[in-house]
Scaffold this motif. Structure first.
Motif, PDB file in Angstrom:
ATOM      1  N   VAL A 111      12.951 -11.009  33.059  1.00  0.00           N
ATOM      2  CA  VAL A 111      12.835 -12.437  33.352  1.00  0.00           C
ATOM      3  C   VAL A 111      11.618 -13.031  32.654  1.00  0.00           C
ATOM      4  CG1 VAL A 111      12.435 -14.121  35.192  1.00  0.00           C
ATOM      5  CG2 VAL A 111      14.066 -12.271  35.536  1.00  0.00           C
ATOM      6  N   GLN A 112      10.491 -12.296  32.677  1.00  0.00           N
ATOM      7  CA  GLN A 112       9.281 -12.787  32.029  1.00  0.00           C
ATOM      8  C   GLN A 112       9.475 -12.916  30.521  1.00  0.00           C
ATOM      9  OE1 GLN A 112       6.065 -13.424  33.713  1.00  0.00           O
ATOM     10  NE2 GLN A 112       5.835 -14.504  31.782  1.00  0.00           N
ATOM     11  N   ASN A 113       9.988 -11.842  29.913  1.00  0.00           N
ATOM     12  CA  ASN A 113      10.193 -11.865  28.459  1.00  0.00           C
ATOM     13  C   ASN A 113      11.235 -12.902  28.062  1.00  0.00           C
ATOM     14  OD1 ASN A 113       8.344  -9.799  28.174  1.00  0.00           O
ATOM     15  ND2 ASN A 113       9.888  -8.184  28.160  1.00  0.00           N
ATOM     16  N   GLY A 114      12.308 -12.982  28.847  1.00  0.00           N
ATOM     17  CA  GLY A 114      13.345 -13.963  28.549  1.00  0.00           C
ATOM     18  C   GLY A 114      12.821 -15.383  28.622  1.00  0.00           C
ATOM     19  N   THR A 115      11.993 -15.662  29.624  1.00  0.00           N
ATOM     20  CA  THR A 115      11.416 -17.005  29.763  1.00  0.00           C
ATOM     21  C   THR A 115      10.465 -17.321  28.620  1.00  0.00           C
ATOM     22  OG1 THR A 115      11.590 -16.839  32.171  1.00  0.00           O
ATOM     23  CG2 THR A 115      10.100 -18.510  31.290  1.00  0.00           C
ATOM     24  N   ASN A 116       9.618 -16.354  28.281  1.00  0.00           N
ATOM     25  CA  ASN A 116       8.669 -16.580  27.178  1.00  0.00           C
ATOM     26  C   ASN A 116       9.397 -16.880  25.872  1.00  0.00           C
ATOM     27  OD1 ASN A 116       6.479 -16.178  28.833  1.00  0.00           O
ATOM     28  ND2 ASN A 116       6.247 -14.023  28.335  1.00  0.00           N
TER      29      ASN A 116
END
Length: 574
Positions: free
Chosen positions: A123-128
């Motif tokens: 989720v973090q990488n996808g959002t970034n």
């Protein structure tokens, strides 16, 4: 891609006002792009030829254009980050909420590393990736439109030549994005497998070293690492191919436009300023086209990452819950022809088990490994669901109970003690408000007073990762203190004293005997000290109840219990 973005839209609803300002800021920034070639045209036609432009006007105009562009770019980037991180927060909370109430089958099908990887890193990488990609998409698409509008204003015939390249660009991006999406999904699964190998080796590090299995595990890790590397290289090919292909198409369009512009200039006498302005604006198209071509990669990867979170929310069912709720149950349990089956094994784990337990009765379960003892106790708080029959607490079937209320009736102490990385007090009062007096009373009752007194921070001492710095006996007694604090009407004791020395066991047994008074207690125990005091002993074999009675009655019956007893003090052979 449109469908995938539509699935994410509900999580962005809270940022709709900010999204409007992002569009406004992007429009302002895009409007400054045509000002550069327009300034060049005026400078060439009037500044150099006619020398009618004041000297101060050009630097002031340039500073104003770039200042406005910088402010608009900052506002758009900040607002987009605000919206995207708000959406990530909402998505992550929804995922964790679903994880807390999901069907327990989820934890059998997916490893802890896979779930934590999805919830935290994906989720973090996808959002970034999406934040950067959407910023580029918003800013450069509007820049492209602004420059194309200016080109139409200058020379619509030449602009049509530029537009001919766009269908080819869209086709290239669509084909390569589809390829990249498939490779990204496969890479995610390969990453999960690799993380699971690491998780297994961390959890089983002593056994692996004892059996000298390091080389085999290294080979296993290397095989999965090479597989992941191959997928990464293939993704790079799909991603990197976009840039040269789009640049080649842009170069073809540029060559055609320059040739046509030179022909037009010779034929109609176009001014130098107009020609330079048009070519400059057209060259400025290359950067946003390149950026828009490159943006397909992070958008595809970001969406693939976030979709795993969406799948957890959309496809993982919540454990069913009824409506019945009450403060404290009497503790009467009734099982009627209960059957349980597992997908991973043939036959029934429990086969038509019927049992009545009175409130306050102490029932001990014994039997060989695989007899169904753990399955039976796991049915009561619905950690396992039965496939046939009926189980009722106080006359109400378990599926009709509100799940939170049902589990509030049980306290569990097992041989597998789990502690959270929090204080002793918070671990003992788990799920309830910390009452320091009650915590201290539970600690004393579980024979932990001396240990806690020796800690620098007492009951406020952090236990660390699963309390691994404490001994096995101390961790077991912490679990017993937790059960004492909960004060539930039904106790499940799964080898609750297995990790204690004789003296500690004696003291804890005294506390447990006091605690069991007036409470329904189901005990899985190896040691006769618990079984001898049970009101009834159930001997389980082959998924059913083979014998039942008191300790003395079963010994005199000379059946399975007597045979197990003859093997030694350990009668429950898990």
């Amino acid at each position: 891609m449109r469908e995938r973005l539509a699935r994410l839209w509900p999580f962005f609803k809270g940022g709709r006002v900010a999204a409007m300002w992002i569009v406004v800021a992007s429009l302002v920034g895009a409007s400054t792009e045509p000002m550069i070639p327009a300034l060049l045209q005026g400078l060439l036609d009037k500044g150099f030829a006619e020398q009618s432009v004041p000297l101060w006007m050009v630097p002031v105009a340039l500073l104003g254009v770039f200042g406005l562009r910088g402010a608009a770019g900052f506002a758009a980037q900040y607002l987009l980050s605000y919206v995207a991180n708000g959406a990530m927060l909402t998505l992550r909370q929804a995922m964790f909420r679903r994880l807390c109430v999901a069907e327990l089958d989820l934890f059998h099908k997916q490893s802890a590393s896979s779930l934590s990887n999805t919830l935290v890193y994906e989720v973090q990488n996808g959002t970034n990736m999406l934040v950067g990609a959407l910023l580029v998409l918003t800013k450069d698409s509007m820049t492209l439109l602004a420059l194309l509008g200016y080109l139409f204003y200058l020379n619509w015939q030449l602009t049509l030549i530029v537009l001919l390249v766009f269908p080819a660009l869209v086709l290239v991006m669509r084909v390569l994005s589809k390829r990249l999406y498939g490779l990204t999904r496969r890479s995610q699964l390969a990453t999960d497998d690799l993380a699971y190998v690491v998780e297994e080796n961390v959890l089983a590090h002593r056994m692996i070293r004892l059996h000298a299995a390091q080389h085999a595990q290294e080979d296993r890790f290397a095989k999965l690492s090479h597989q992941l590397r191959g997928l990464a290289l293939r993704s790079t090919v799909a991603s990197a191919a976009m840039t040269p292909l789009t640049q080649m198409l842009a170069a073809m369009a540029l060559s055609a436009v320059v040739a046509a512009a030179l022909w037009q200039a010779n034929a109609s006498g176009t001014s130098v300023g107009s020609f330079v302005s048009f070519v400059t604006a057209m060259l400025m198209l290359v950067a946003p086209i390149k950026h828009l071509a490159d943006v397909a990669n992070p958008i595809t990867r970001g969406l693939a990452a976030l979709e795993r979170g969406l799948e957890l929310i959309e496809n993982v069912a919540e454990q069913s819950s009824g409506q019945h709720s009450q403060g404290k149950a009497r503790g009467q349990l009734d099982l009627s022809d209960v059957c349980v089956s597992y997908e991973s094994q043939e036959g029934l784990a429990l086969n038509k088990v019927s049992l009545h337990i009175e409130p306050g009765e102490v029932v001990a379960l014994v039997g060989p490994s695989g007899a169904g003892k753990t399955t039976l106790v796991n049915l009561l708080p619905r950690f396992v669901e039965y496939s046939a029959g009926r189980i009722a607490l106080d006359g109400v079937a378990l599926p009709d109970w509100d799940l939170r209320s049902l589990r509030a009736q049980f306290a569990l102490v097992s041989q597998d003690v789990v502690m959270l990385n929090d204080s002793l007090a918070a671990n003992i009062a788990l799920g309830q408000t910390v009452d320091r007096d009650r915590v201290n009373a539970a600690i004393q009752a579980a024979n932990l007073g001396d240990m806690v007194a020796a800690l620098p921070n007492g009951i406020d001492q952090a236990v660390g990762h699963n309390a691994t710095q404490l001994s096995g006996g101390q961790r077991q007694r912490l679990a017993i203190a937790r059960a004492i604090y909960k004060d539930a009407p039904i106790l499940i004791l799964d080898e609750a004293t297995s990790a204690l020395d004789n003296e500690s066991e004696r003291l804890v047994q005294e506390a447990l005997h006091t605690l069991m008074v007036g409470r329904t207690t189901v005990v899985i125990a190896h040691r006769l000290s618990t079984i001898e005091h049970a009101d009834r002993v159930l001997v389980m074999a082959n998924g059913g109840i083979a014998e039942q009675g008191t300790h003395a009655e079963l010994l005199s019956a000379d059946g399975l219990y007597a045979k197990l007893h003859a093997q030694g003090a350990t009668v429950a052979l898990d």
